[in-house]
Design an enzyme around this catalytic site. Structure first.
Site, PDB file in Angstrom:
ATOM      1  CD  GLU A   7      -3.064  -1.148   2.428  1.00 44.92           C
ATOM      2  OE1 GLU A   7      -2.902  -0.303   3.223  1.00 44.92           O
ATOM      3  OE2 GLU A   7      -4.239  -1.487   2.094  1.00 44.92           O
TER       4      GLU A   7
ATOM      5  CD  GLU B 198      -3.705  -6.041   2.570  1.00 47.42           C
ATOM      6  OE1 GLU B 198      -4.680  -5.274   3.241  1.00 47.42           O
ATOM      7  OE2 GLU B 198      -2.513  -5.713   2.738  1.00 47.42           O
TER       8      GLU B 198
HETATM    9  C1  BGP Z   1      -4.512  -2.611   4.773  1.00 47.17           C
HETATM   10  C2  BGP Z   1      -2.980  -3.203   5.538  1.00 47.17           C
HETATM   11  C3  BGP Z   1      -3.034  -4.473   6.113  1.00 47.17           C
HETATM   12  C4  BGP Z   1      -4.337  -4.675   6.876  1.00 47.17           C
HETATM   13  C5  BGP Z   1      -5.533  -4.227   6.313  1.00 47.17           C
HETATM   14  C6  BGP Z   1      -6.882  -4.153   7.307  1.00 47.17           C
HETATM   15  O1  BGP Z   1      -4.148  -1.225   5.057  1.00 47.17           O
HETATM   16  O2  BGP Z   1      -2.235  -3.461   4.281  1.00 47.17           O
HETATM   17  O3  BGP Z   1      -1.644  -4.281   6.868  1.00 47.17           O
HETATM   18  O4  BGP Z   1      -4.232  -4.328   8.372  1.00 47.17           O
HETATM   19  O5  BGP Z   1      -5.206  -2.923   5.615  1.00 47.17           O
HETATM   20  O6  BGP Z   1      -6.844  -2.959   8.071  1.00 47.17           O
HETATM   21  P1  BGP Z   1      -6.986  -2.893   9.417  1.00 47.17           P
HETATM   22  O7  BGP Z   1      -5.869  -3.965  10.082  1.00 47.17           O
HETATM   23  O8  BGP Z   1      -6.607  -1.409  10.042  1.00 47.17           O
HETATM   24  O9  BGP Z   1      -8.248  -3.420   9.858  1.00 47.17           O
END
Ligand code: BGP
Length: 479
Positions: free
Chosen positions: A179, A375
């Protein structure tokens, strides 16, 4: 509808959110180790509060996380049982180079990932490696101020060379930075940056972005040289901005918000800064310092595929009143206005399966390179029953609708898609909030926000559901 054989179904995690073992095996301290749980988390993540060491007043969830450092064999066996073809993970930079740029790598750290990759292959799982997922060595932050400084490029390329030489035969798929656009929103998480009093934040962020972009391009060039056949991708926190209304001012505003994010992968995929980005930086008074061959490096180091995370779409208006009165549509990291047509998760992320199809189409129209969804998932509270079972029907419903949208994009729109790795296939620490309570997994981990728990793993209903989805290449969605 289904996916063709060869499509990579699987799950994704990041070292900083699952490994733990933060000082074991010769590992050095990294940026995420000092990002605390609680109200100071976002201040540190955004670079507004300097924290380069741990103190007694805070709790640091990354220190133990779900202790995958000691449980990886058990965890990968569960991924194998679910039928994963692919497992996305990240390397902890300071496990390999404890100070970020040591003369010699730490053999214990290298051996750990060797063993982890071997375990994946034993189960027929293709590893997909993120080289840098919210991870900057503390020693380099102290020495250089993180990615503000150009010398980070050499340190990163040094890490890449070590990884490619050591793991080139075991790993085909790579991602240079997780990201990368998050650098604008969480500069400490994304680039190890905290701001000094009076510093020009825009200048610092875009200069750091330039360094990461050059580093990424150099990594691509090196990967192709050392590992013929390797596939190296960029990674975007995706999800289109929709205009709040059909007023052209809203449409223009939404386009601008999208461009803030595309900025990075436009460079990584096309090899040059877009004209509008140059103008935008000029207007903001940002002057990029570039080395003589930077532009040639960017042009030569374009990625092989575009990977992205997708959780939700966003909505934006040009009207400050609307923004003020409907401002809870984004998340803890990216703000947006509420889209009245969508429902929200318990954390306020707006659920929009069709948005995934829109994102896939937009990205392919823009880059014409293969895509990879690395993701996607629902962060939710799970409540284990007395017998230990976990009925996460909400998660299944979320994933089913998103997989349907993905199937439609591939089969009806013809989008070339390499794979789908859902986020946090095993419960792990939330990046934005540091909570354990915000769970994404199909495997439950007994660990709580306050750090208590046995770390025992158990299968949720979604485990068995996803197993069938994979076995049928997406045809059996359990309806
Ligand atoms: C993205 C990241 C992850 C992950 C996901 C979910 O931004 O690449 O590392 O954590 O989001 O977000 P969160 O954990 O804040 O719910």
């Amino acid at each position: 509808m289904k996916m063709k054989p060869g499509f990579l179904w699987g799950g994704a995690t990041a070292a900083n959110q699952c490994e733990g073992g933060y000082l074991e095996g010769g590992r050095g301290l990294s940026s995420v180790d000092v990002v605390p749980f609680g109200p100071d988390r976002m201040k540190v993540a955004r670079g507004q509060m300097k924290m380069l060491e741990c103190d007694d007043q805070h709790v640091y969830p990354a220190h133990e996380a779900i202790d995958m450092y000691h449980h990886y064999k058990e965890d990968i066996a569960l991924f194998g049982e679910m039928g994963f073809h692919c497992y996305r993970l990240s390397i902890s930079w300071t496990r390999i180079l404890p100070n970020g740029d040591d003369d010699e790598p730490n053999e214990e750290g290298l051996a750990f990932y060797d063993s982890l990759f071997d375990e994946c292959h034993r189960w027929g799982i293709e590893p997909l490696v993120t080289i840098c997922h919210f991870d900057t060595p503390i020693a380099l932050i102290k020495k250089y101020g993180g990615w503000k400084d150009r010398r980070m490029i050499d340190a990163y390329v040094k890490l890449c060379r070590i990884l490619f030489e050591r793991y080139g035969k075991k790993v085909k798929y790579w991602i240079t930075f997780n990201e990368i656009n998050m650098l604008l929103h969480m500069p400490f998480m994304g680039a190890g940056i905290y701001f000094e009093e009076g510093e020009d934040e825009e200048q610092v962020k875009y200069q750091a972005a330039h360094h990461e972009l050059v580093a990424s391009a150099k990594a691509v060039i090196l990967a192709h040289e050392l590992m013929p056949g390797a596939m190296v991708g960029c990674m975007l926190a995706a999800g289109n901005f929709y205009p709040y209304s059909s007023n052209p001012a809203d449409i223009y505003k939404a386009m601008e918000c999208d461009r803030d994010n595309y900025f990075f992968i436009d460079v990584q995929a096309r090899g040059a800064y877009p004209v509008w980005a140059r103008k935008r930086m000029e207007r903001a008074g940002v002057t990029l310092e570039m080395a003589e061959d930077d532009e040639a490096v960017l042009a030569a180091g374009t990625v092989d595929y575009i990977s992205f995370s997708y959780y939700c779409s966003r909505c934006m208006s040009a009207d400050p009143e609307i923004i003020k009165n409907h401002s809870r549509g984004g998340n803890a990291v990216i703000s947006a206005v509420v889209n009245p047509y969508l429902k929200s998760s318990e954390w306020g992320w707006q659920i929009d399966p069709l948005g995934l199809r829109i994102t896939l189409n937009t990205l392919y129209d823009r880059y014409e390179k293969p895509l990879f969804i690395v993701e996607n998932g629902l962060g939710a509270v799970d409540t284990p029953q007395e017998d230990g079972s976990i009925h996460d029907t909400y998660r299944i419903a979320y994933m089913r609708e998103h997989i349907k949208a993905m199937l439609a994009a591939v089969n009806e729109d013809g989008i070339p898609l390499l794979g789908y790795t859902c986020w946090g296939c095993i419960d792990l620490v939330s990046a934005s909030t540091g909570e354990m309570k915000k769970r994404y997994g199909m495997i439950y981990v007994d660990k709580n926000n306050d750090g208590t728990g046995t770390l025992k793993r158990s299968k949720k209903d979604s485990f068995y559901w996803y197993q069938k989805v994979i076995a049928s290449d997406g045809e059996d969605l359990g309806e």
